[in-house]
Design an enzyme around this catalytic site. Structure first.
Site, PDB file in Angstrom:
ATOM      1  N   HIS C 242      14.194 -18.570 -32.180  1.00 51.35           N
ATOM      2  CA  HIS C 242      13.165 -18.320 -33.861  1.00 51.35           C
ATOM      3  C   HIS C 242      13.779 -17.342 -34.262  1.00 51.35           C
ATOM      4  O   HIS C 242      14.268 -16.524 -33.647  1.00 51.35           O
ATOM      5  CB  HIS C 242      11.898 -18.233 -33.170  1.00 51.35           C
ATOM      6  CG  HIS C 242      11.737 -17.152 -32.243  1.00 51.35           C
ATOM      7  ND1 HIS C 242      11.538 -15.408 -32.467  1.00 51.35           N
ATOM      8  CD2 HIS C 242      11.729 -16.387 -30.685  1.00 51.35           C
ATOM      9  CE1 HIS C 242      11.328 -15.191 -31.937  1.00 51.35           C
ATOM     10  NE2 HIS C 242      11.084 -15.261 -30.992  1.00 51.35           N
ATOM     11  N   ASN C 243      13.932 -17.725 -35.300  1.00 50.62           N
ATOM     12  CA  ASN C 243      14.595 -16.834 -36.740  1.00 50.62           C
ATOM     13  C   ASN C 243      15.943 -16.315 -36.313  1.00 50.62           C
ATOM     14  O   ASN C 243      15.954 -14.492 -37.019  1.00 50.62           O
ATOM     15  CB  ASN C 243      13.612 -15.182 -36.685  1.00 50.62           C
ATOM     16  CG  ASN C 243      12.093 -15.060 -36.699  1.00 50.62           C
ATOM     17  OD1 ASN C 243      11.103 -15.951 -35.923  1.00 50.62           O
ATOM     18  ND2 ASN C 243      11.676 -15.437 -38.145  1.00 50.62           N
TER      19      ASN C 243
END
Lengths: 340, 340, 340
Positions: C242-243
């Site tokens: 994520h991210n």
């Protein structure tokens, strides 16, 4: 879904500073806020974004003292982070609740039952003699083999494959492409050097609240069960071999592999790309650093190990620090030898 | 499937001690035995379970002398382990034989043929011009691209993806989510620093009796074929790049990767999380320890290597033993330098 | 597709030596050439194959001076490698262009649009409110969740899974089994030691010309977006958490993992089985050797690192060379200590 700022404030038991009638329809980071977005400010480090954000509303601490005027609407609460987390959960639950019904074509075999308020996507497949609870979400291209049991409110995302005889608890989440119950990797060497597959007649048991990452694989037991206990969270592309047992509330990061019959305790933290050899045990609350290789039992609770093979984390750090200087040390030894 | 204890004994050419009419309907470990279960006792270490097991029947050695009374029924045979293995195989073959027929909807393209006694699950897809043998099991969500050839009695579990032009032998097993024939990872750097894909027009050839694990990926060759030879067994989440050749009866554990154009010999054993760089060769009967990185040719048969980069296994063990003591050695060198 | 040797020569602006009417219908390596095949000779090392090849035609340099008679037909061009590459591309584009139309059954949700000249395979699934460009190929068993945007001429091979709200550019290629947008691995520890999932409300953005390998997983952002920028090429079984943000024209080999919120620059080369810890940055044009572990920021452009944890590539090579001799060094230190 669209809400007024006042509705959000009421939900969070907060106070509105600004226009309670302004409307928000999505969540965003404060630095990425745009009209219609609701953000939050928890960490003082980001306070400057409050004065420039394009978000329609921002959840802030009721103790925050503004240093300049704001163009957004404020929702003042006790603890912005907790409030925002609560909101996120409401939001996700609302989204989840919206997903209900059956898309066609989908397949369900003889003698299988499924509870109420479930979702079955198009091209999903359920074999024979399955018992599936209520509130379950079965996304498109999910395959559930014969004789599988699944508890309530479990979510199987697109393309999850569950082999026959698997047992999956309630409130589990299985991400896309995960494979549950593939054959254990067991072969009997023959006299001519070839291998013969050992039949794998066990199954996989996932207890309640287990989370399995995308494209992770969990093999069935040779006999008995491969077990992942309550609340354990497993990341993407992890390999769990036959007859492995992972305890409760353990966290396992991406691309880690557990070889056959290894046992992992409760409340452990296993970082990414770790390998655990077969037939060993890891005590409760063990922490294993990234890329480590666990080659023998870890008997003491709360041990923190690193390295391949792994040993004490701090000792490994110190050894690695010297490792970099090895060419220099070698030279020093040569000099010493010459002097003598 | 339910059998009497006498029927099992007859199949195994054994003798019944107890009730030959008792009925068994599944296999279980002796320590997990419950009514209806059939177990076996091979290792003397587990003999105590014989006196407490809940299994309806247990296969034992005809030479076993009971130390106390048993509540279960015994089937006495020459060699319990062999007998039980034979039974497992009969059991699995029976299960496999039961799976036959075509579930709808499924898709088969123009000009494709498939032999008799096969199973095609709902939502399985076969492209054009495919030649598929008899006794093949194609589970739900399997994709078989155009011009694919598959031999007899091969099993493709749910969600296996086979790209066009692949050639798969007889008696192969491909576990769920395996991908055969994805493009090789080849790109020509351009003057502006970007990359252009090099067309990958080769294919994948799996010879007979090959086993591919769940979510394993085997890329097609740039030109020619990526080849996995007869009897080789590959575990889950393994990467086999373009133009790799893996010999006969080699075993590869989970999460290992072979880079482009590497060649692996026959009868090798490659442990988990190993990496093999491109364009190198590994001799027959090589053994590679877990997490090793093979960075150059291994020319001598029967070599056992470990480490990243890998070298002689024992030498690596000894070096790792000293590695842990590096901070201490550094101190000793400092002391020596001070003294001189 | 069948062509005359003369047609190929005209396409490549080359000259035929031999029979321009001979027919070719496929491409092959010169050493594997058989009747009907078209090959090329670029590297002088392989010239001897020219005199024995079974290929019907071979593309050669116009400057090549034959050392003996040939049985094949020659197409003489300026640069055989470039000519053959151009031909490969024409060939692949022709194959791709042939794939158009919709196979039934397939599913498309309310309010979704898709451009002209596309292919949708049987059992493909498109959710609600999707905007999909023209010339897109959606193979069987592809799942596209609600609110997904896909540009023109992107190819999603069999079984790709795209979660809701993902944004995919033009001319992207996603190989079989890739998962885009699965939940980030984020959990808040509770007082009782259990974990609660942190809702993941962000998405994934793949810019134009991105390539995702088979069974690779790209998680959505907790908030905001996980981003893979223009032209970046990712191999099989890679984990992008994520991210994460990966820059433009970066190449990532198989089984590498990027932990949450790590940032990778432009024009980087990341080898296989690398691990990058969370929340760190890697400068442009960084080269990371296979199996390395990146545990801190790399700030200088063009750095070449190796090892776990990684440091300067050459320094690592030298340290590894001494590592092998550690038992010997230990002995030398002992001898020195005894002498003093």
């Amino acid at each position: 879904m669209e809400f007024t700022v006042q509705q959000i404030a009421d939900l969070l038991q907060g106070q509105v500073q600004g226009d309670g009638n302004a409307k928000v329809n999505r969540l965003a980071k404060i630095e990425e806020g745009a009209p219609g977005a609701l953000s939050f400010l928890s960490n003082a480090k980001y306070e400057h974004f409050l004065y420039t954000t394009g978000a329609t509303a921002v959840i802030v601490s009721k103790n925050l003292e503004l240093k300049q005027a704001v163009n957004t609407n404020l929702i003042q609460v006790e603890d912005p982070y907790t409030a925002f987390s609560a909101l996120l959960e409401v939001y996700q639950n609302a989204l989840a609740a919206m997903r209900e019904g059956v898309e066609e074509p989908c397949f369900i075999g003889d003698n299988s039952t499924i509870g109420e308020k479930h979702y079955r996507g198009a091209f999903s497949y359920i074999g024979k003699n399955c018992k599936i609870g209520s509130g379950v979400h079965i996304y498109p291209h999910v395959y559930i083999g014969d004789n599988v049991t699944i508890g309530n409110n479990t979510v199987l995302y697109a393309g999850v494959k569950v082999y026959p005889d698997s047992v999956i608890g309630s409130y589990c989440t299985l991400h896309a492409g995960a494979v549950i119950g593939s054959d254990g990797f067991g072969f009997a060497p023959q006299k001519d050097g070839s291998y013969k597959a050992i039949p794998q007649i066990g199954n996989v048991v996932l207890e309640d609240n287990v989370r399995i990452g995308a494209n992770t694989t969990v093999d069935c037991a040779t006999m008995g069960s491969t077990i992942i206990r309550e609340g354990t969270k497993i990341d993407n592309l992890v390999q769990v071999a036959h007859n492995v047992e992972i305890g409760r509330h353990t966290v396992v990061a991406a691309q880690t592999a557990f070889a056959g019959s290894s046992k992992v305790g409760n409340y452990c933290t296993i970082a990414g790309q770790v390998g655990v050899v077969g037939h060993i045990s890891i005590a409760d609350r063990t922490i294993v650093g990234a890329k480590s290789g666990i080659s023998k039992n870890i008997k003491e609770e709360g041990t923190f190990v690193q390295g391949a093979p792994a040993f004490d984390y701090k000792q490994n750090l110190r050894a690695m620090a010297v490792f970099r200087k090895l060419p220099e040390l070698q030279k020093q030894i040569e000099e010493l030898r010459e002097k003598l």
